[in-house]
Design an enzyme around this catalytic site. Structure first.
Site, PDB file in Angstrom:
ATOM      1  N   TYR A 146       0.829  -1.212   0.000  1.00  0.00           N
ATOM      2  CA  TYR A 146       0.000   0.000   0.000  1.00  0.00           C
ATOM      3  C   TYR A 146       0.863   1.262   0.000  1.00  0.00           C
ATOM      4  O   TYR A 146       0.682   2.159  -0.821  1.00  0.00           O
ATOM      5  CB  TYR A 146      -0.914  -0.039   1.226  1.00  0.00           C
TER       6      TYR A 146
HETATM    7  N1  LIG Z   1      -9.360   5.982   5.678  1.00  0.00           N
HETATM    8  C1  LIG Z   1      -8.088   6.156   5.985  1.00  0.00           C
HETATM    9  O1  LIG Z   1      -7.661   5.958   7.148  1.00  0.00           O
HETATM   10  C2  LIG Z   1      -7.114   6.641   4.949  1.00  0.00           C
HETATM   11  C3  LIG Z   1      -5.848   7.075   5.374  1.00  0.00           C
HETATM   12  C4  LIG Z   1      -4.936   7.509   4.429  1.00  0.00           C
HETATM   13  C5  LIG Z   1      -5.272   7.514   3.094  1.00  0.00           C
HETATM   14  N2  LIG Z   1      -6.510   7.090   2.696  1.00  0.00           N
HETATM   15  C6  LIG Z   1      -6.795   7.115   1.257  1.00  0.00           C
HETATM   16  O2  LIG Z   1      -7.965   7.864   1.042  1.00  0.00           O
HETATM   17  C7  LIG Z   1      -8.713   7.304  -0.034  1.00  0.00           C
HETATM   18  C8  LIG Z   1     -10.139   7.032   0.414  1.00  0.00           C
HETATM   19  O3  LIG Z   1     -10.106   6.196   1.552  1.00  0.00           O
HETATM   20  P1  LIG Z   1     -11.466   5.779   2.317  1.00  0.00           P
HETATM   21  O4  LIG Z   1     -11.056   5.212   3.622  1.00  0.00           O
HETATM   22  O5  LIG Z   1     -12.444   6.892   2.257  1.00  0.00           O
HETATM   23  O6  LIG Z   1     -11.923   4.584   1.378  1.00  0.00           O
HETATM   24  P2  LIG Z   1     -13.218   3.646   1.392  1.00  0.00           P
HETATM   25  O7  LIG Z   1     -14.216   4.072   2.394  1.00  0.00           O
HETATM   26  O8  LIG Z   1     -12.709   2.249   1.423  1.00  0.00           O
HETATM   27  O9  LIG Z   1     -13.768   3.947  -0.069  1.00  0.00           O
HETATM   28  C9  LIG Z   1     -13.011   3.579  -1.184  1.00  0.00           C
HETATM   29  C10 LIG Z   1     -13.642   4.172  -2.409  1.00  0.00           C
HETATM   30  O10 LIG Z   1     -12.907   3.709  -3.556  1.00  0.00           O
HETATM   31  C11 LIG Z   1     -13.820   3.088  -4.448  1.00  0.00           C
HETATM   32  N3  LIG Z   1     -13.206   1.939  -5.089  1.00  0.00           N
HETATM   33  C12 LIG Z   1     -12.612   0.869  -4.483  1.00  0.00           C
HETATM   34  N4  LIG Z   1     -12.209  -0.012  -5.420  1.00  0.00           N
HETATM   35  C13 LIG Z   1     -12.562   0.515  -6.629  1.00  0.00           C
HETATM   36  C14 LIG Z   1     -12.439   0.071  -7.966  1.00  0.00           C
HETATM   37  N5  LIG Z   1     -11.848  -1.105  -8.279  1.00  0.00           N
HETATM   38  N6  LIG Z   1     -12.924   0.849  -8.957  1.00  0.00           N
HETATM   39  C15 LIG Z   1     -13.517   2.026  -8.671  1.00  0.00           C
HETATM   40  N7  LIG Z   1     -13.664   2.508  -7.432  1.00  0.00           N
HETATM   41  C16 LIG Z   1     -13.201   1.746  -6.414  1.00  0.00           C
HETATM   42  C17 LIG Z   1     -14.997   2.637  -3.586  1.00  0.00           C
HETATM   43  O11 LIG Z   1     -16.161   2.628  -4.360  1.00  0.00           O
HETATM   44  P3  LIG Z   1     -16.999   1.307  -4.766  1.00  0.00           P
HETATM   45  O12 LIG Z   1     -16.917   0.358  -3.622  1.00  0.00           O
HETATM   46  O13 LIG Z   1     -18.352   1.864  -5.051  1.00  0.00           O
HETATM   47  O14 LIG Z   1     -16.311   0.827  -5.974  1.00  0.00           O
HETATM   48  C18 LIG Z   1     -15.087   3.754  -2.557  1.00  0.00           C
HETATM   49  O15 LIG Z   1     -15.830   4.835  -3.060  1.00  0.00           O
HETATM   50  C19 LIG Z   1      -7.949   6.067  -0.492  1.00  0.00           C
HETATM   51  O16 LIG Z   1      -7.137   6.388  -1.599  1.00  0.00           O
HETATM   52  C20 LIG Z   1      -7.096   5.724   0.706  1.00  0.00           C
HETATM   53  O17 LIG Z   1      -5.927   5.029   0.348  1.00  0.00           O
HETATM   54  C21 LIG Z   1      -7.431   6.657   3.601  1.00  0.00           C
END
Ligand SMILES: NC(=O)c1ccc[n+]([C@@H]2O[C@H](COP(=O)([O-])OP(=O)(O)OC[C@H]3O[C@@H](n4cnc5c(N)ncnc54)[C@H](OP(=O)(O)O)[C@@H]3O)[C@@H](O)[C@H]2O)c1
Length: 238
Positions: A146
């Protein structure tokens, strides 16, 4: 706005719409996407859902075409937020996991920028915001796959700032710390333990990350190019 059906993406879609943007809500899950769109429209905002699996290059290119069509021929802001974050020991990581993570976290932003940035540059303006993570800056056990994918995103952010910035396209990244979202729900108390290492001592909220994305996407950040903005409760600073 990719990954707008959940978590940080859904919060950012709502905020950008509130500030006047017509938002394309992208994701695979139609039910979640339609509910994000309905909530935005209920508050008087403009949004449309487009289904796309961003691990497939053709699907990414189709999304770019649909975004341009919905925008009446133009896309002013691209937020590369969709991402997956499987954790685990390197020796247990399968080839298919490597391919899937790099396809979504690295190749999809690459294809979207390739498809949309040239038209922004031709018009002389646009903003691209990429999502990174603290695991791209700090080596963390179990996060090699990741973290490395997001380290690529951080470098791409700077490379694209160099490539498109002189033609008016600002490219920046937000580097969140732990945030409670649908995607991190399974982490339970592990997320609190990770967050406890930072000065803020707690996980962030999707809204706190959305504010940073909206700032970088907006005119208030007109002199900000190639920046990676940590919104991590201070974790990478200490
Ligand atoms: N949450 C954290 O602690 C955290 C920390 C640091 C960075 N981030 C980064 O922030 C971003 C968002 O994180 P989050 O926690 O909000 O994520 P999340 O709740 O898991 O949501 C992920 C999103 O990505 C979409 N997605 C996943 N696989 C996909 C695919 N194959 N094609 C198209 N869309 C896809 C999902 O939509 P569908 O399921 O509808 O496809 C969903 O809208 C990510 O890039 C993550 O690495 C998160």
């Amino acid at each position: 706005m990719t990954g707008a059906t959940s978590g940080i993406g859904a919060a950012t879609a709502a905020l950008l719409a509130e500030r006047g943007a017509h938002v394309l809500v992208a994701g695979r899950d139609r039910a979640r996407g339609e509910s994000v769109v309905a909530a935005i429209r209920d508050r008087g905002g403009r949004a449309d859902f487009v289904a796309a699996d961003l691990r497939e290059a053709e699907s990414v290119r189709r999304l770019a075409r649909e975004a341009a069509t919905l925008g009446g021929g133009r896309v002013d802001i691209l937020v590369n937020n969709a991402g997956s974050y499987p954790f685990g020991p390197t020796e247990q990581t399968q080839d298919r996991d490597l391919d899937a993570v790099y396809a979504l976290n690295v190749k999809a932003p690459f294809h979207l920028v390739a498809a949309l940035a040239p038209a922004m540059a031709e018009r002389g303006g646009g903003a691209i915001v990429n999502l990174s993570t603290i695991a791209a800056e700090t080596g963390m056990a179990g996060m090699a796959l990741y973290g490395s994918s997001k380290a690529a995103v951080e470098l791409l952010t700077k490379a694209w700032a160099a490539e498109y910035g002189p033609r008016g396209v600002r490219v920046n990244a937000v580097r969140p710390g732990p945030v409670r979202t649908e995607g991190t729900a399974d982490m339970g108390e592990d997320l609190d333990a990770l967050a406890a290492q930072a000065p803020a001592g707690r996980p962030g909220t999707p809204q706190e990350i959305a504010e940073a994305i909206a700032y970088l996407a907006g005119d208030a950040a007109s002199f900000v190019h190639g920046a990676v903005l940590s919104v991590d409760g201070g974790r990478t600073a200490v």
